[in-house]
Enzyme design. Structure first.
Site, PDB file in Angstrom:
ATOM      1  N   HIS A 327      23.547  78.447  35.256  1.00 56.47           N
ATOM      2  CA  HIS A 327      24.236  77.589  34.159  1.00 56.47           C
ATOM      3  C   HIS A 327      24.700  78.689  33.234  1.00 56.47           C
ATOM      4  O   HIS A 327      25.274  78.035  32.198  1.00 56.47           O
ATOM      5  CB  HIS A 327      22.909  76.963  33.507  1.00 56.47           C
ATOM      6  CG  HIS A 327      23.207  75.673  33.095  1.00 56.47           C
ATOM      7  ND1 HIS A 327      24.566  75.682  32.445  1.00 56.47           N
ATOM      8  CD2 HIS A 327      22.572  74.534  33.014  1.00 56.47           C
ATOM      9  CE1 HIS A 327      24.542  74.395  31.738  1.00 56.47           C
ATOM     10  NE2 HIS A 327      23.397  73.591  32.156  1.00 56.47           N
ATOM     11  N   LYS A 406      29.290  50.055  35.612  1.00 63.58           N
ATOM     12  CA  LYS A 406      30.165  50.065  34.338  1.00 63.58           C
ATOM     13  C   LYS A 406      30.767  48.925  34.016  1.00 63.58           C
ATOM     14  O   LYS A 406      31.164  48.631  32.868  1.00 63.58           O
ATOM     15  CB  LYS A 406      31.156  51.554  34.483  1.00 63.58           C
ATOM     16  CG  LYS A 406      32.207  51.682  33.378  1.00 63.58           C
ATOM     17  CD  LYS A 406      32.786  53.005  33.696  1.00 63.58           C
ATOM     18  CE  LYS A 406      34.073  52.449  34.599  1.00 63.58           C
ATOM     19  NZ  LYS A 406      35.152  53.300  34.763  1.00 63.58           N
ATOM     20  N   PRO A 416      28.347  52.683  28.717  1.00 63.58           N
ATOM     21  CA  PRO A 416      27.771  52.634  29.557  1.00 63.58           C
ATOM     22  C   PRO A 416      26.602  53.820  29.327  1.00 63.58           C
ATOM     23  O   PRO A 416      25.596  53.850  29.969  1.00 63.58           O
ATOM     24  CB  PRO A 416      28.428  52.885  30.824  1.00 63.58           C
ATOM     25  CG  PRO A 416      29.991  53.059  30.294  1.00 63.58           C
ATOM     26  CD  PRO A 416      30.083  52.531  29.248  1.00 63.58           C
ATOM     27  N   ASP A 417      27.279  54.787  28.860  1.00 60.49           N
ATOM     28  CA  ASP A 417      26.248  56.044  28.536  1.00 60.49           C
ATOM     29  C   ASP A 417      25.256  55.802  27.450  1.00 60.49           C
ATOM     30  O   ASP A 417      24.106  56.201  27.620  1.00 60.49           O
ATOM     31  CB  ASP A 417      27.203  57.346  28.227  1.00 60.49           C
ATOM     32  CG  ASP A 417      26.416  58.407  27.720  1.00 60.49           C
ATOM     33  OD1 ASP A 417      25.616  58.907  28.354  1.00 60.49           O
ATOM     34  OD2 ASP A 417      26.070  58.794  26.575  1.00 60.49           O
TER      35      ASP A 417
END
Length: 612
Positions: A327, A406, A416-417
């Site tokens: 990461h 969605k 939607p988030d």
């Protein structure tokens, strides 16, 4: 449309880098005001009053001085946070990074042309690799389209770290080295590393000036696979990368001291385009349940993953694929981008190679045989044992919610988030009877070398709505109003925080200035409410949207009694991945996910019935 395409191909991947704005430093007053708002859900009246006094004292005193110093620092840099963030979020961390820092995920090809099927691993692998190599070529030619937000270009620097990039362990701090160069910058490494049954091989992917083809890659993979399956296993040097960082740094120094050739071989792995992992396992996977395959991408055989590599492409015995990435050099969206590209290519070509079957006379893969002794072999065994012990404690569930996605949320004018974030808040509240401090990733890529900002989803508006949902005396209309207030708050915060108006990275900057100046840690950071609300990496919910393509990823929770919660959004479904530690008696990833799905239904019902 054609004009648009012609225009977009003229744009070069990195052409806007020099014109992106610098990362701003928000005003101290704004950041502290937002911080106070964020701790409110976690405080009673007394605690809040005390924290308010601490914040005021900080603002009038040491905070102002630290802020001035931060402004000074920012003057000389296009991104005042970049180096600090890389060090304190990734490179200074001593925990074994392969499991605790890396992110991983499965490929979605199983939903179309590549369902699990034994005997397909090498053939599919050669096609998959070839598509990856094409993407590498596009990147070298700077033909990968620039990501945009409302027509403004986003920072693309992280894409430089996808290939030929590796973390190097250090005694107190790691480093990241990238060998990748665009064509205009010069030579870039042209070999890949293949890990199989504890052995390491490398081969070149360019022959006579052009990419080798899937049939040629197939020949190389078959050679490696046969050799490894007819001869004894190798020592599994790669397992050392899964060890605690200082331990691995010492083992690496010792390995190099045994034989200078060992360093040459380590550098070949570090500089390779990517590591291709040939796994013997065949994890279960269906479009309805990605749990097992996702778990294995993160916790699989440590002798065939190079944990420090920015890109491990994993191939399983049943022709299923995944990836495992460090990461430190980049965030998930880089992997989402290439994975989506490959998924589209596999789909377009019906999972097949439609070109020539001709195989040119290419030199066979070279095996990297390390000089080892009993001490190294012992270190490898210890690393494997440590990794597998922690890996067996991880619970990961990945399920799709298929009742809607969605399309329906958008129809109801709900983002939607935000919909998923609020459902998670409600699920957590129902499970524990208290609010859950929550980290959602906001992107700051509209700035030069911007990466992320913390978005704290557990707002006072979200908490009031959760309370109303659990209070039988609250009417539907009031519940709906409270929910819409929580939506509005979340949406505004996400917009602000992506525009450089967050506060967590700012507070981190102030803390790091204090440390650099040898000053005592300001009371703001030692106040119990700071960590109770998630500060200092204490969020019980660590969450991220992986995007609107069919790409799913996962990472471990931020704290032992918390959850990792990652999801992607499709027109007709939401796919959710949740991680938790089995050794924590109060967390259960499956239970939380099912409660989130219940919350989805309840929220939609609220929108459907509240106006009656």
């Amino acid at each position: 449309m054609e004009n648009q395409l012609a225009k977009s191909t003229e744009e070069q991947t990195f052409q806007y880098q020099d014109s992106l704005p610098s990362l701003p430093v928000p005003s101290l007053e704004d950041s502290l005001k937002k911080y106070l708002e964020a701790v409110k859900p976690f405080a009673n009246k007394e605690e809040y009053k005390k924290t308010k006094e601490i914040v005021q004292k900080f603002q009038d005193g040491i905070g102002r001085k630290l802020h001035q110093k931060l402004l000074e620092r920012a003057k000389g840099k296009r991104n005042w946070l970049e180096e600090w963030w890389l060090n304190c979020a990734y490179l200074d961390v001593r925990l074994p990074s392969q499991l605790n820092v890396n992110f991983a995920g499965p490929a979605p090809y199983i939903e179309h042309y590549w369902p699990p099927k034994e005997g397909t691993q090498l053939e599919r692998g050669s096609i998959n690799l070839w598509h990856n190599l094409n993407y590498w070529q596009l990147l070298r030619k700077e033909k990968v389209p620039v990501d945009k937000s409302e027509n403004s270009p986003l920072d693309m620097n992280q894409f430089r770290m996808l290939f030929s990039t590796c973390r190097i362990p250090g005694i107190t701090r790691d480093s990241v080295i990238s060998y990748f160069r665009t064509e205009s910058e010069g030579r870039s490494p042209t070999h890949i590393a293949v890990l199989c049954r504890g052995r390491v091989f490398v081969f070149d992917i360019i022959h006579e000036g052009c990419l080798i083809t899937p049939p040629e890659i197939y020949r190389q993979l078959t050679y490696i696979h046969r050799k490894c399956h007819s001869e004894p296993d190798g020592p599994g040097i790669a397992a050392l990368t899964s060890e605690e960082r200082t331990q691995w740094a010492k083992a690496r120094e010792y390995l190099i001291s045994l034989d200078p050739d060992n360093l040459t071989m380590l550098e070949k792995i570090q500089s390779s385009l990517l590591v291709y992992s040939i796994e013997d396992s065949s994890p279960h996977v269906t479009p309805e349940d990605y749990s097992q395959v996702t778990t294995v991408t993160l916790t699989g055989d440590p002798t065939v993953r190079w944990g420090d590599k920015s890109y491990n492409l994993i191939s399983f015995s049943n022709g299923v694929f995944g990836c495992n990435c460090d990461h430190a050099p980049f965030d998930g969206m880089v992997m989402v981008n290439i994975s989506h590209y490959i998924n589209e290519k596999v789909f377009e070509n019906e999972g097949r190679w439609k070109g020539s079957e001709k195989v040119r006379d290419i030199s066979l893969p070279e095996e990297l045989v390390f000089t080892v002794d009993d001490k190294i072999l012992n270190d490898i065994n210890q690393a494997k044992a440590q990794f597998l012990k922690q890996a067996s404690d991880l619970q990961i569930v990945v399920y799709p919610f298929t009742s809607f996605g969605k399309n329906l949320t958008k129809k109801k004018l709900l983002h939607p988030d935000t919909f998923i974030q609020l459902a998670l808040q409600l699920a957590y509240y129902r499970l524990y009877g208290r609010p859950g401090s929550c980290y959602e990733t906001a992107t700051t890529r509209c700035f030069y070398h911007g990466r992320t900002e913390t978005m704290r989803s557990c707002t006072i508006e979200a908490l009031r709505w959760c309370q109303s949902m659990q209070d039988p005396s609250t009417g539907l209309l009031e519940r709906q109003q409270k929910m819409l207030q929580a939506f509005a708050k979340h949406n505004k915060m996400m917009k602000d925080f992506s525009a450089g108006k967050g506060f967590d990275r700012h507070l981190l900057g102030l803390l790091l200035i204090a440390k650099e100046e040898g000053l005592p840690v300001p009371e703001l950071f030692t106040d119990p409410l700071f960590s109770k609300s998630g500060g200092g990496g204490n969020f019980v919910l660590s969450t991220s949207l992986t995007g609107y393509f069919k790409i799913q990823g996962v990472a471990v929770p931020m704290v032992h009694n918390g959850y990792g919660f990652f999801y992607h959004i499709r027109d007709d479904r939401f796919v959710v991945a949740c991680s938790a530690w089995k050794s924590c008696p109060e967390t259960d990833a499956e239970k939380l996910v099912l409660l989130v799905f219940q919350a989805f239904h309840d929220m939609m019902q609220l929108m459907n019935t509240a106006h009656l």
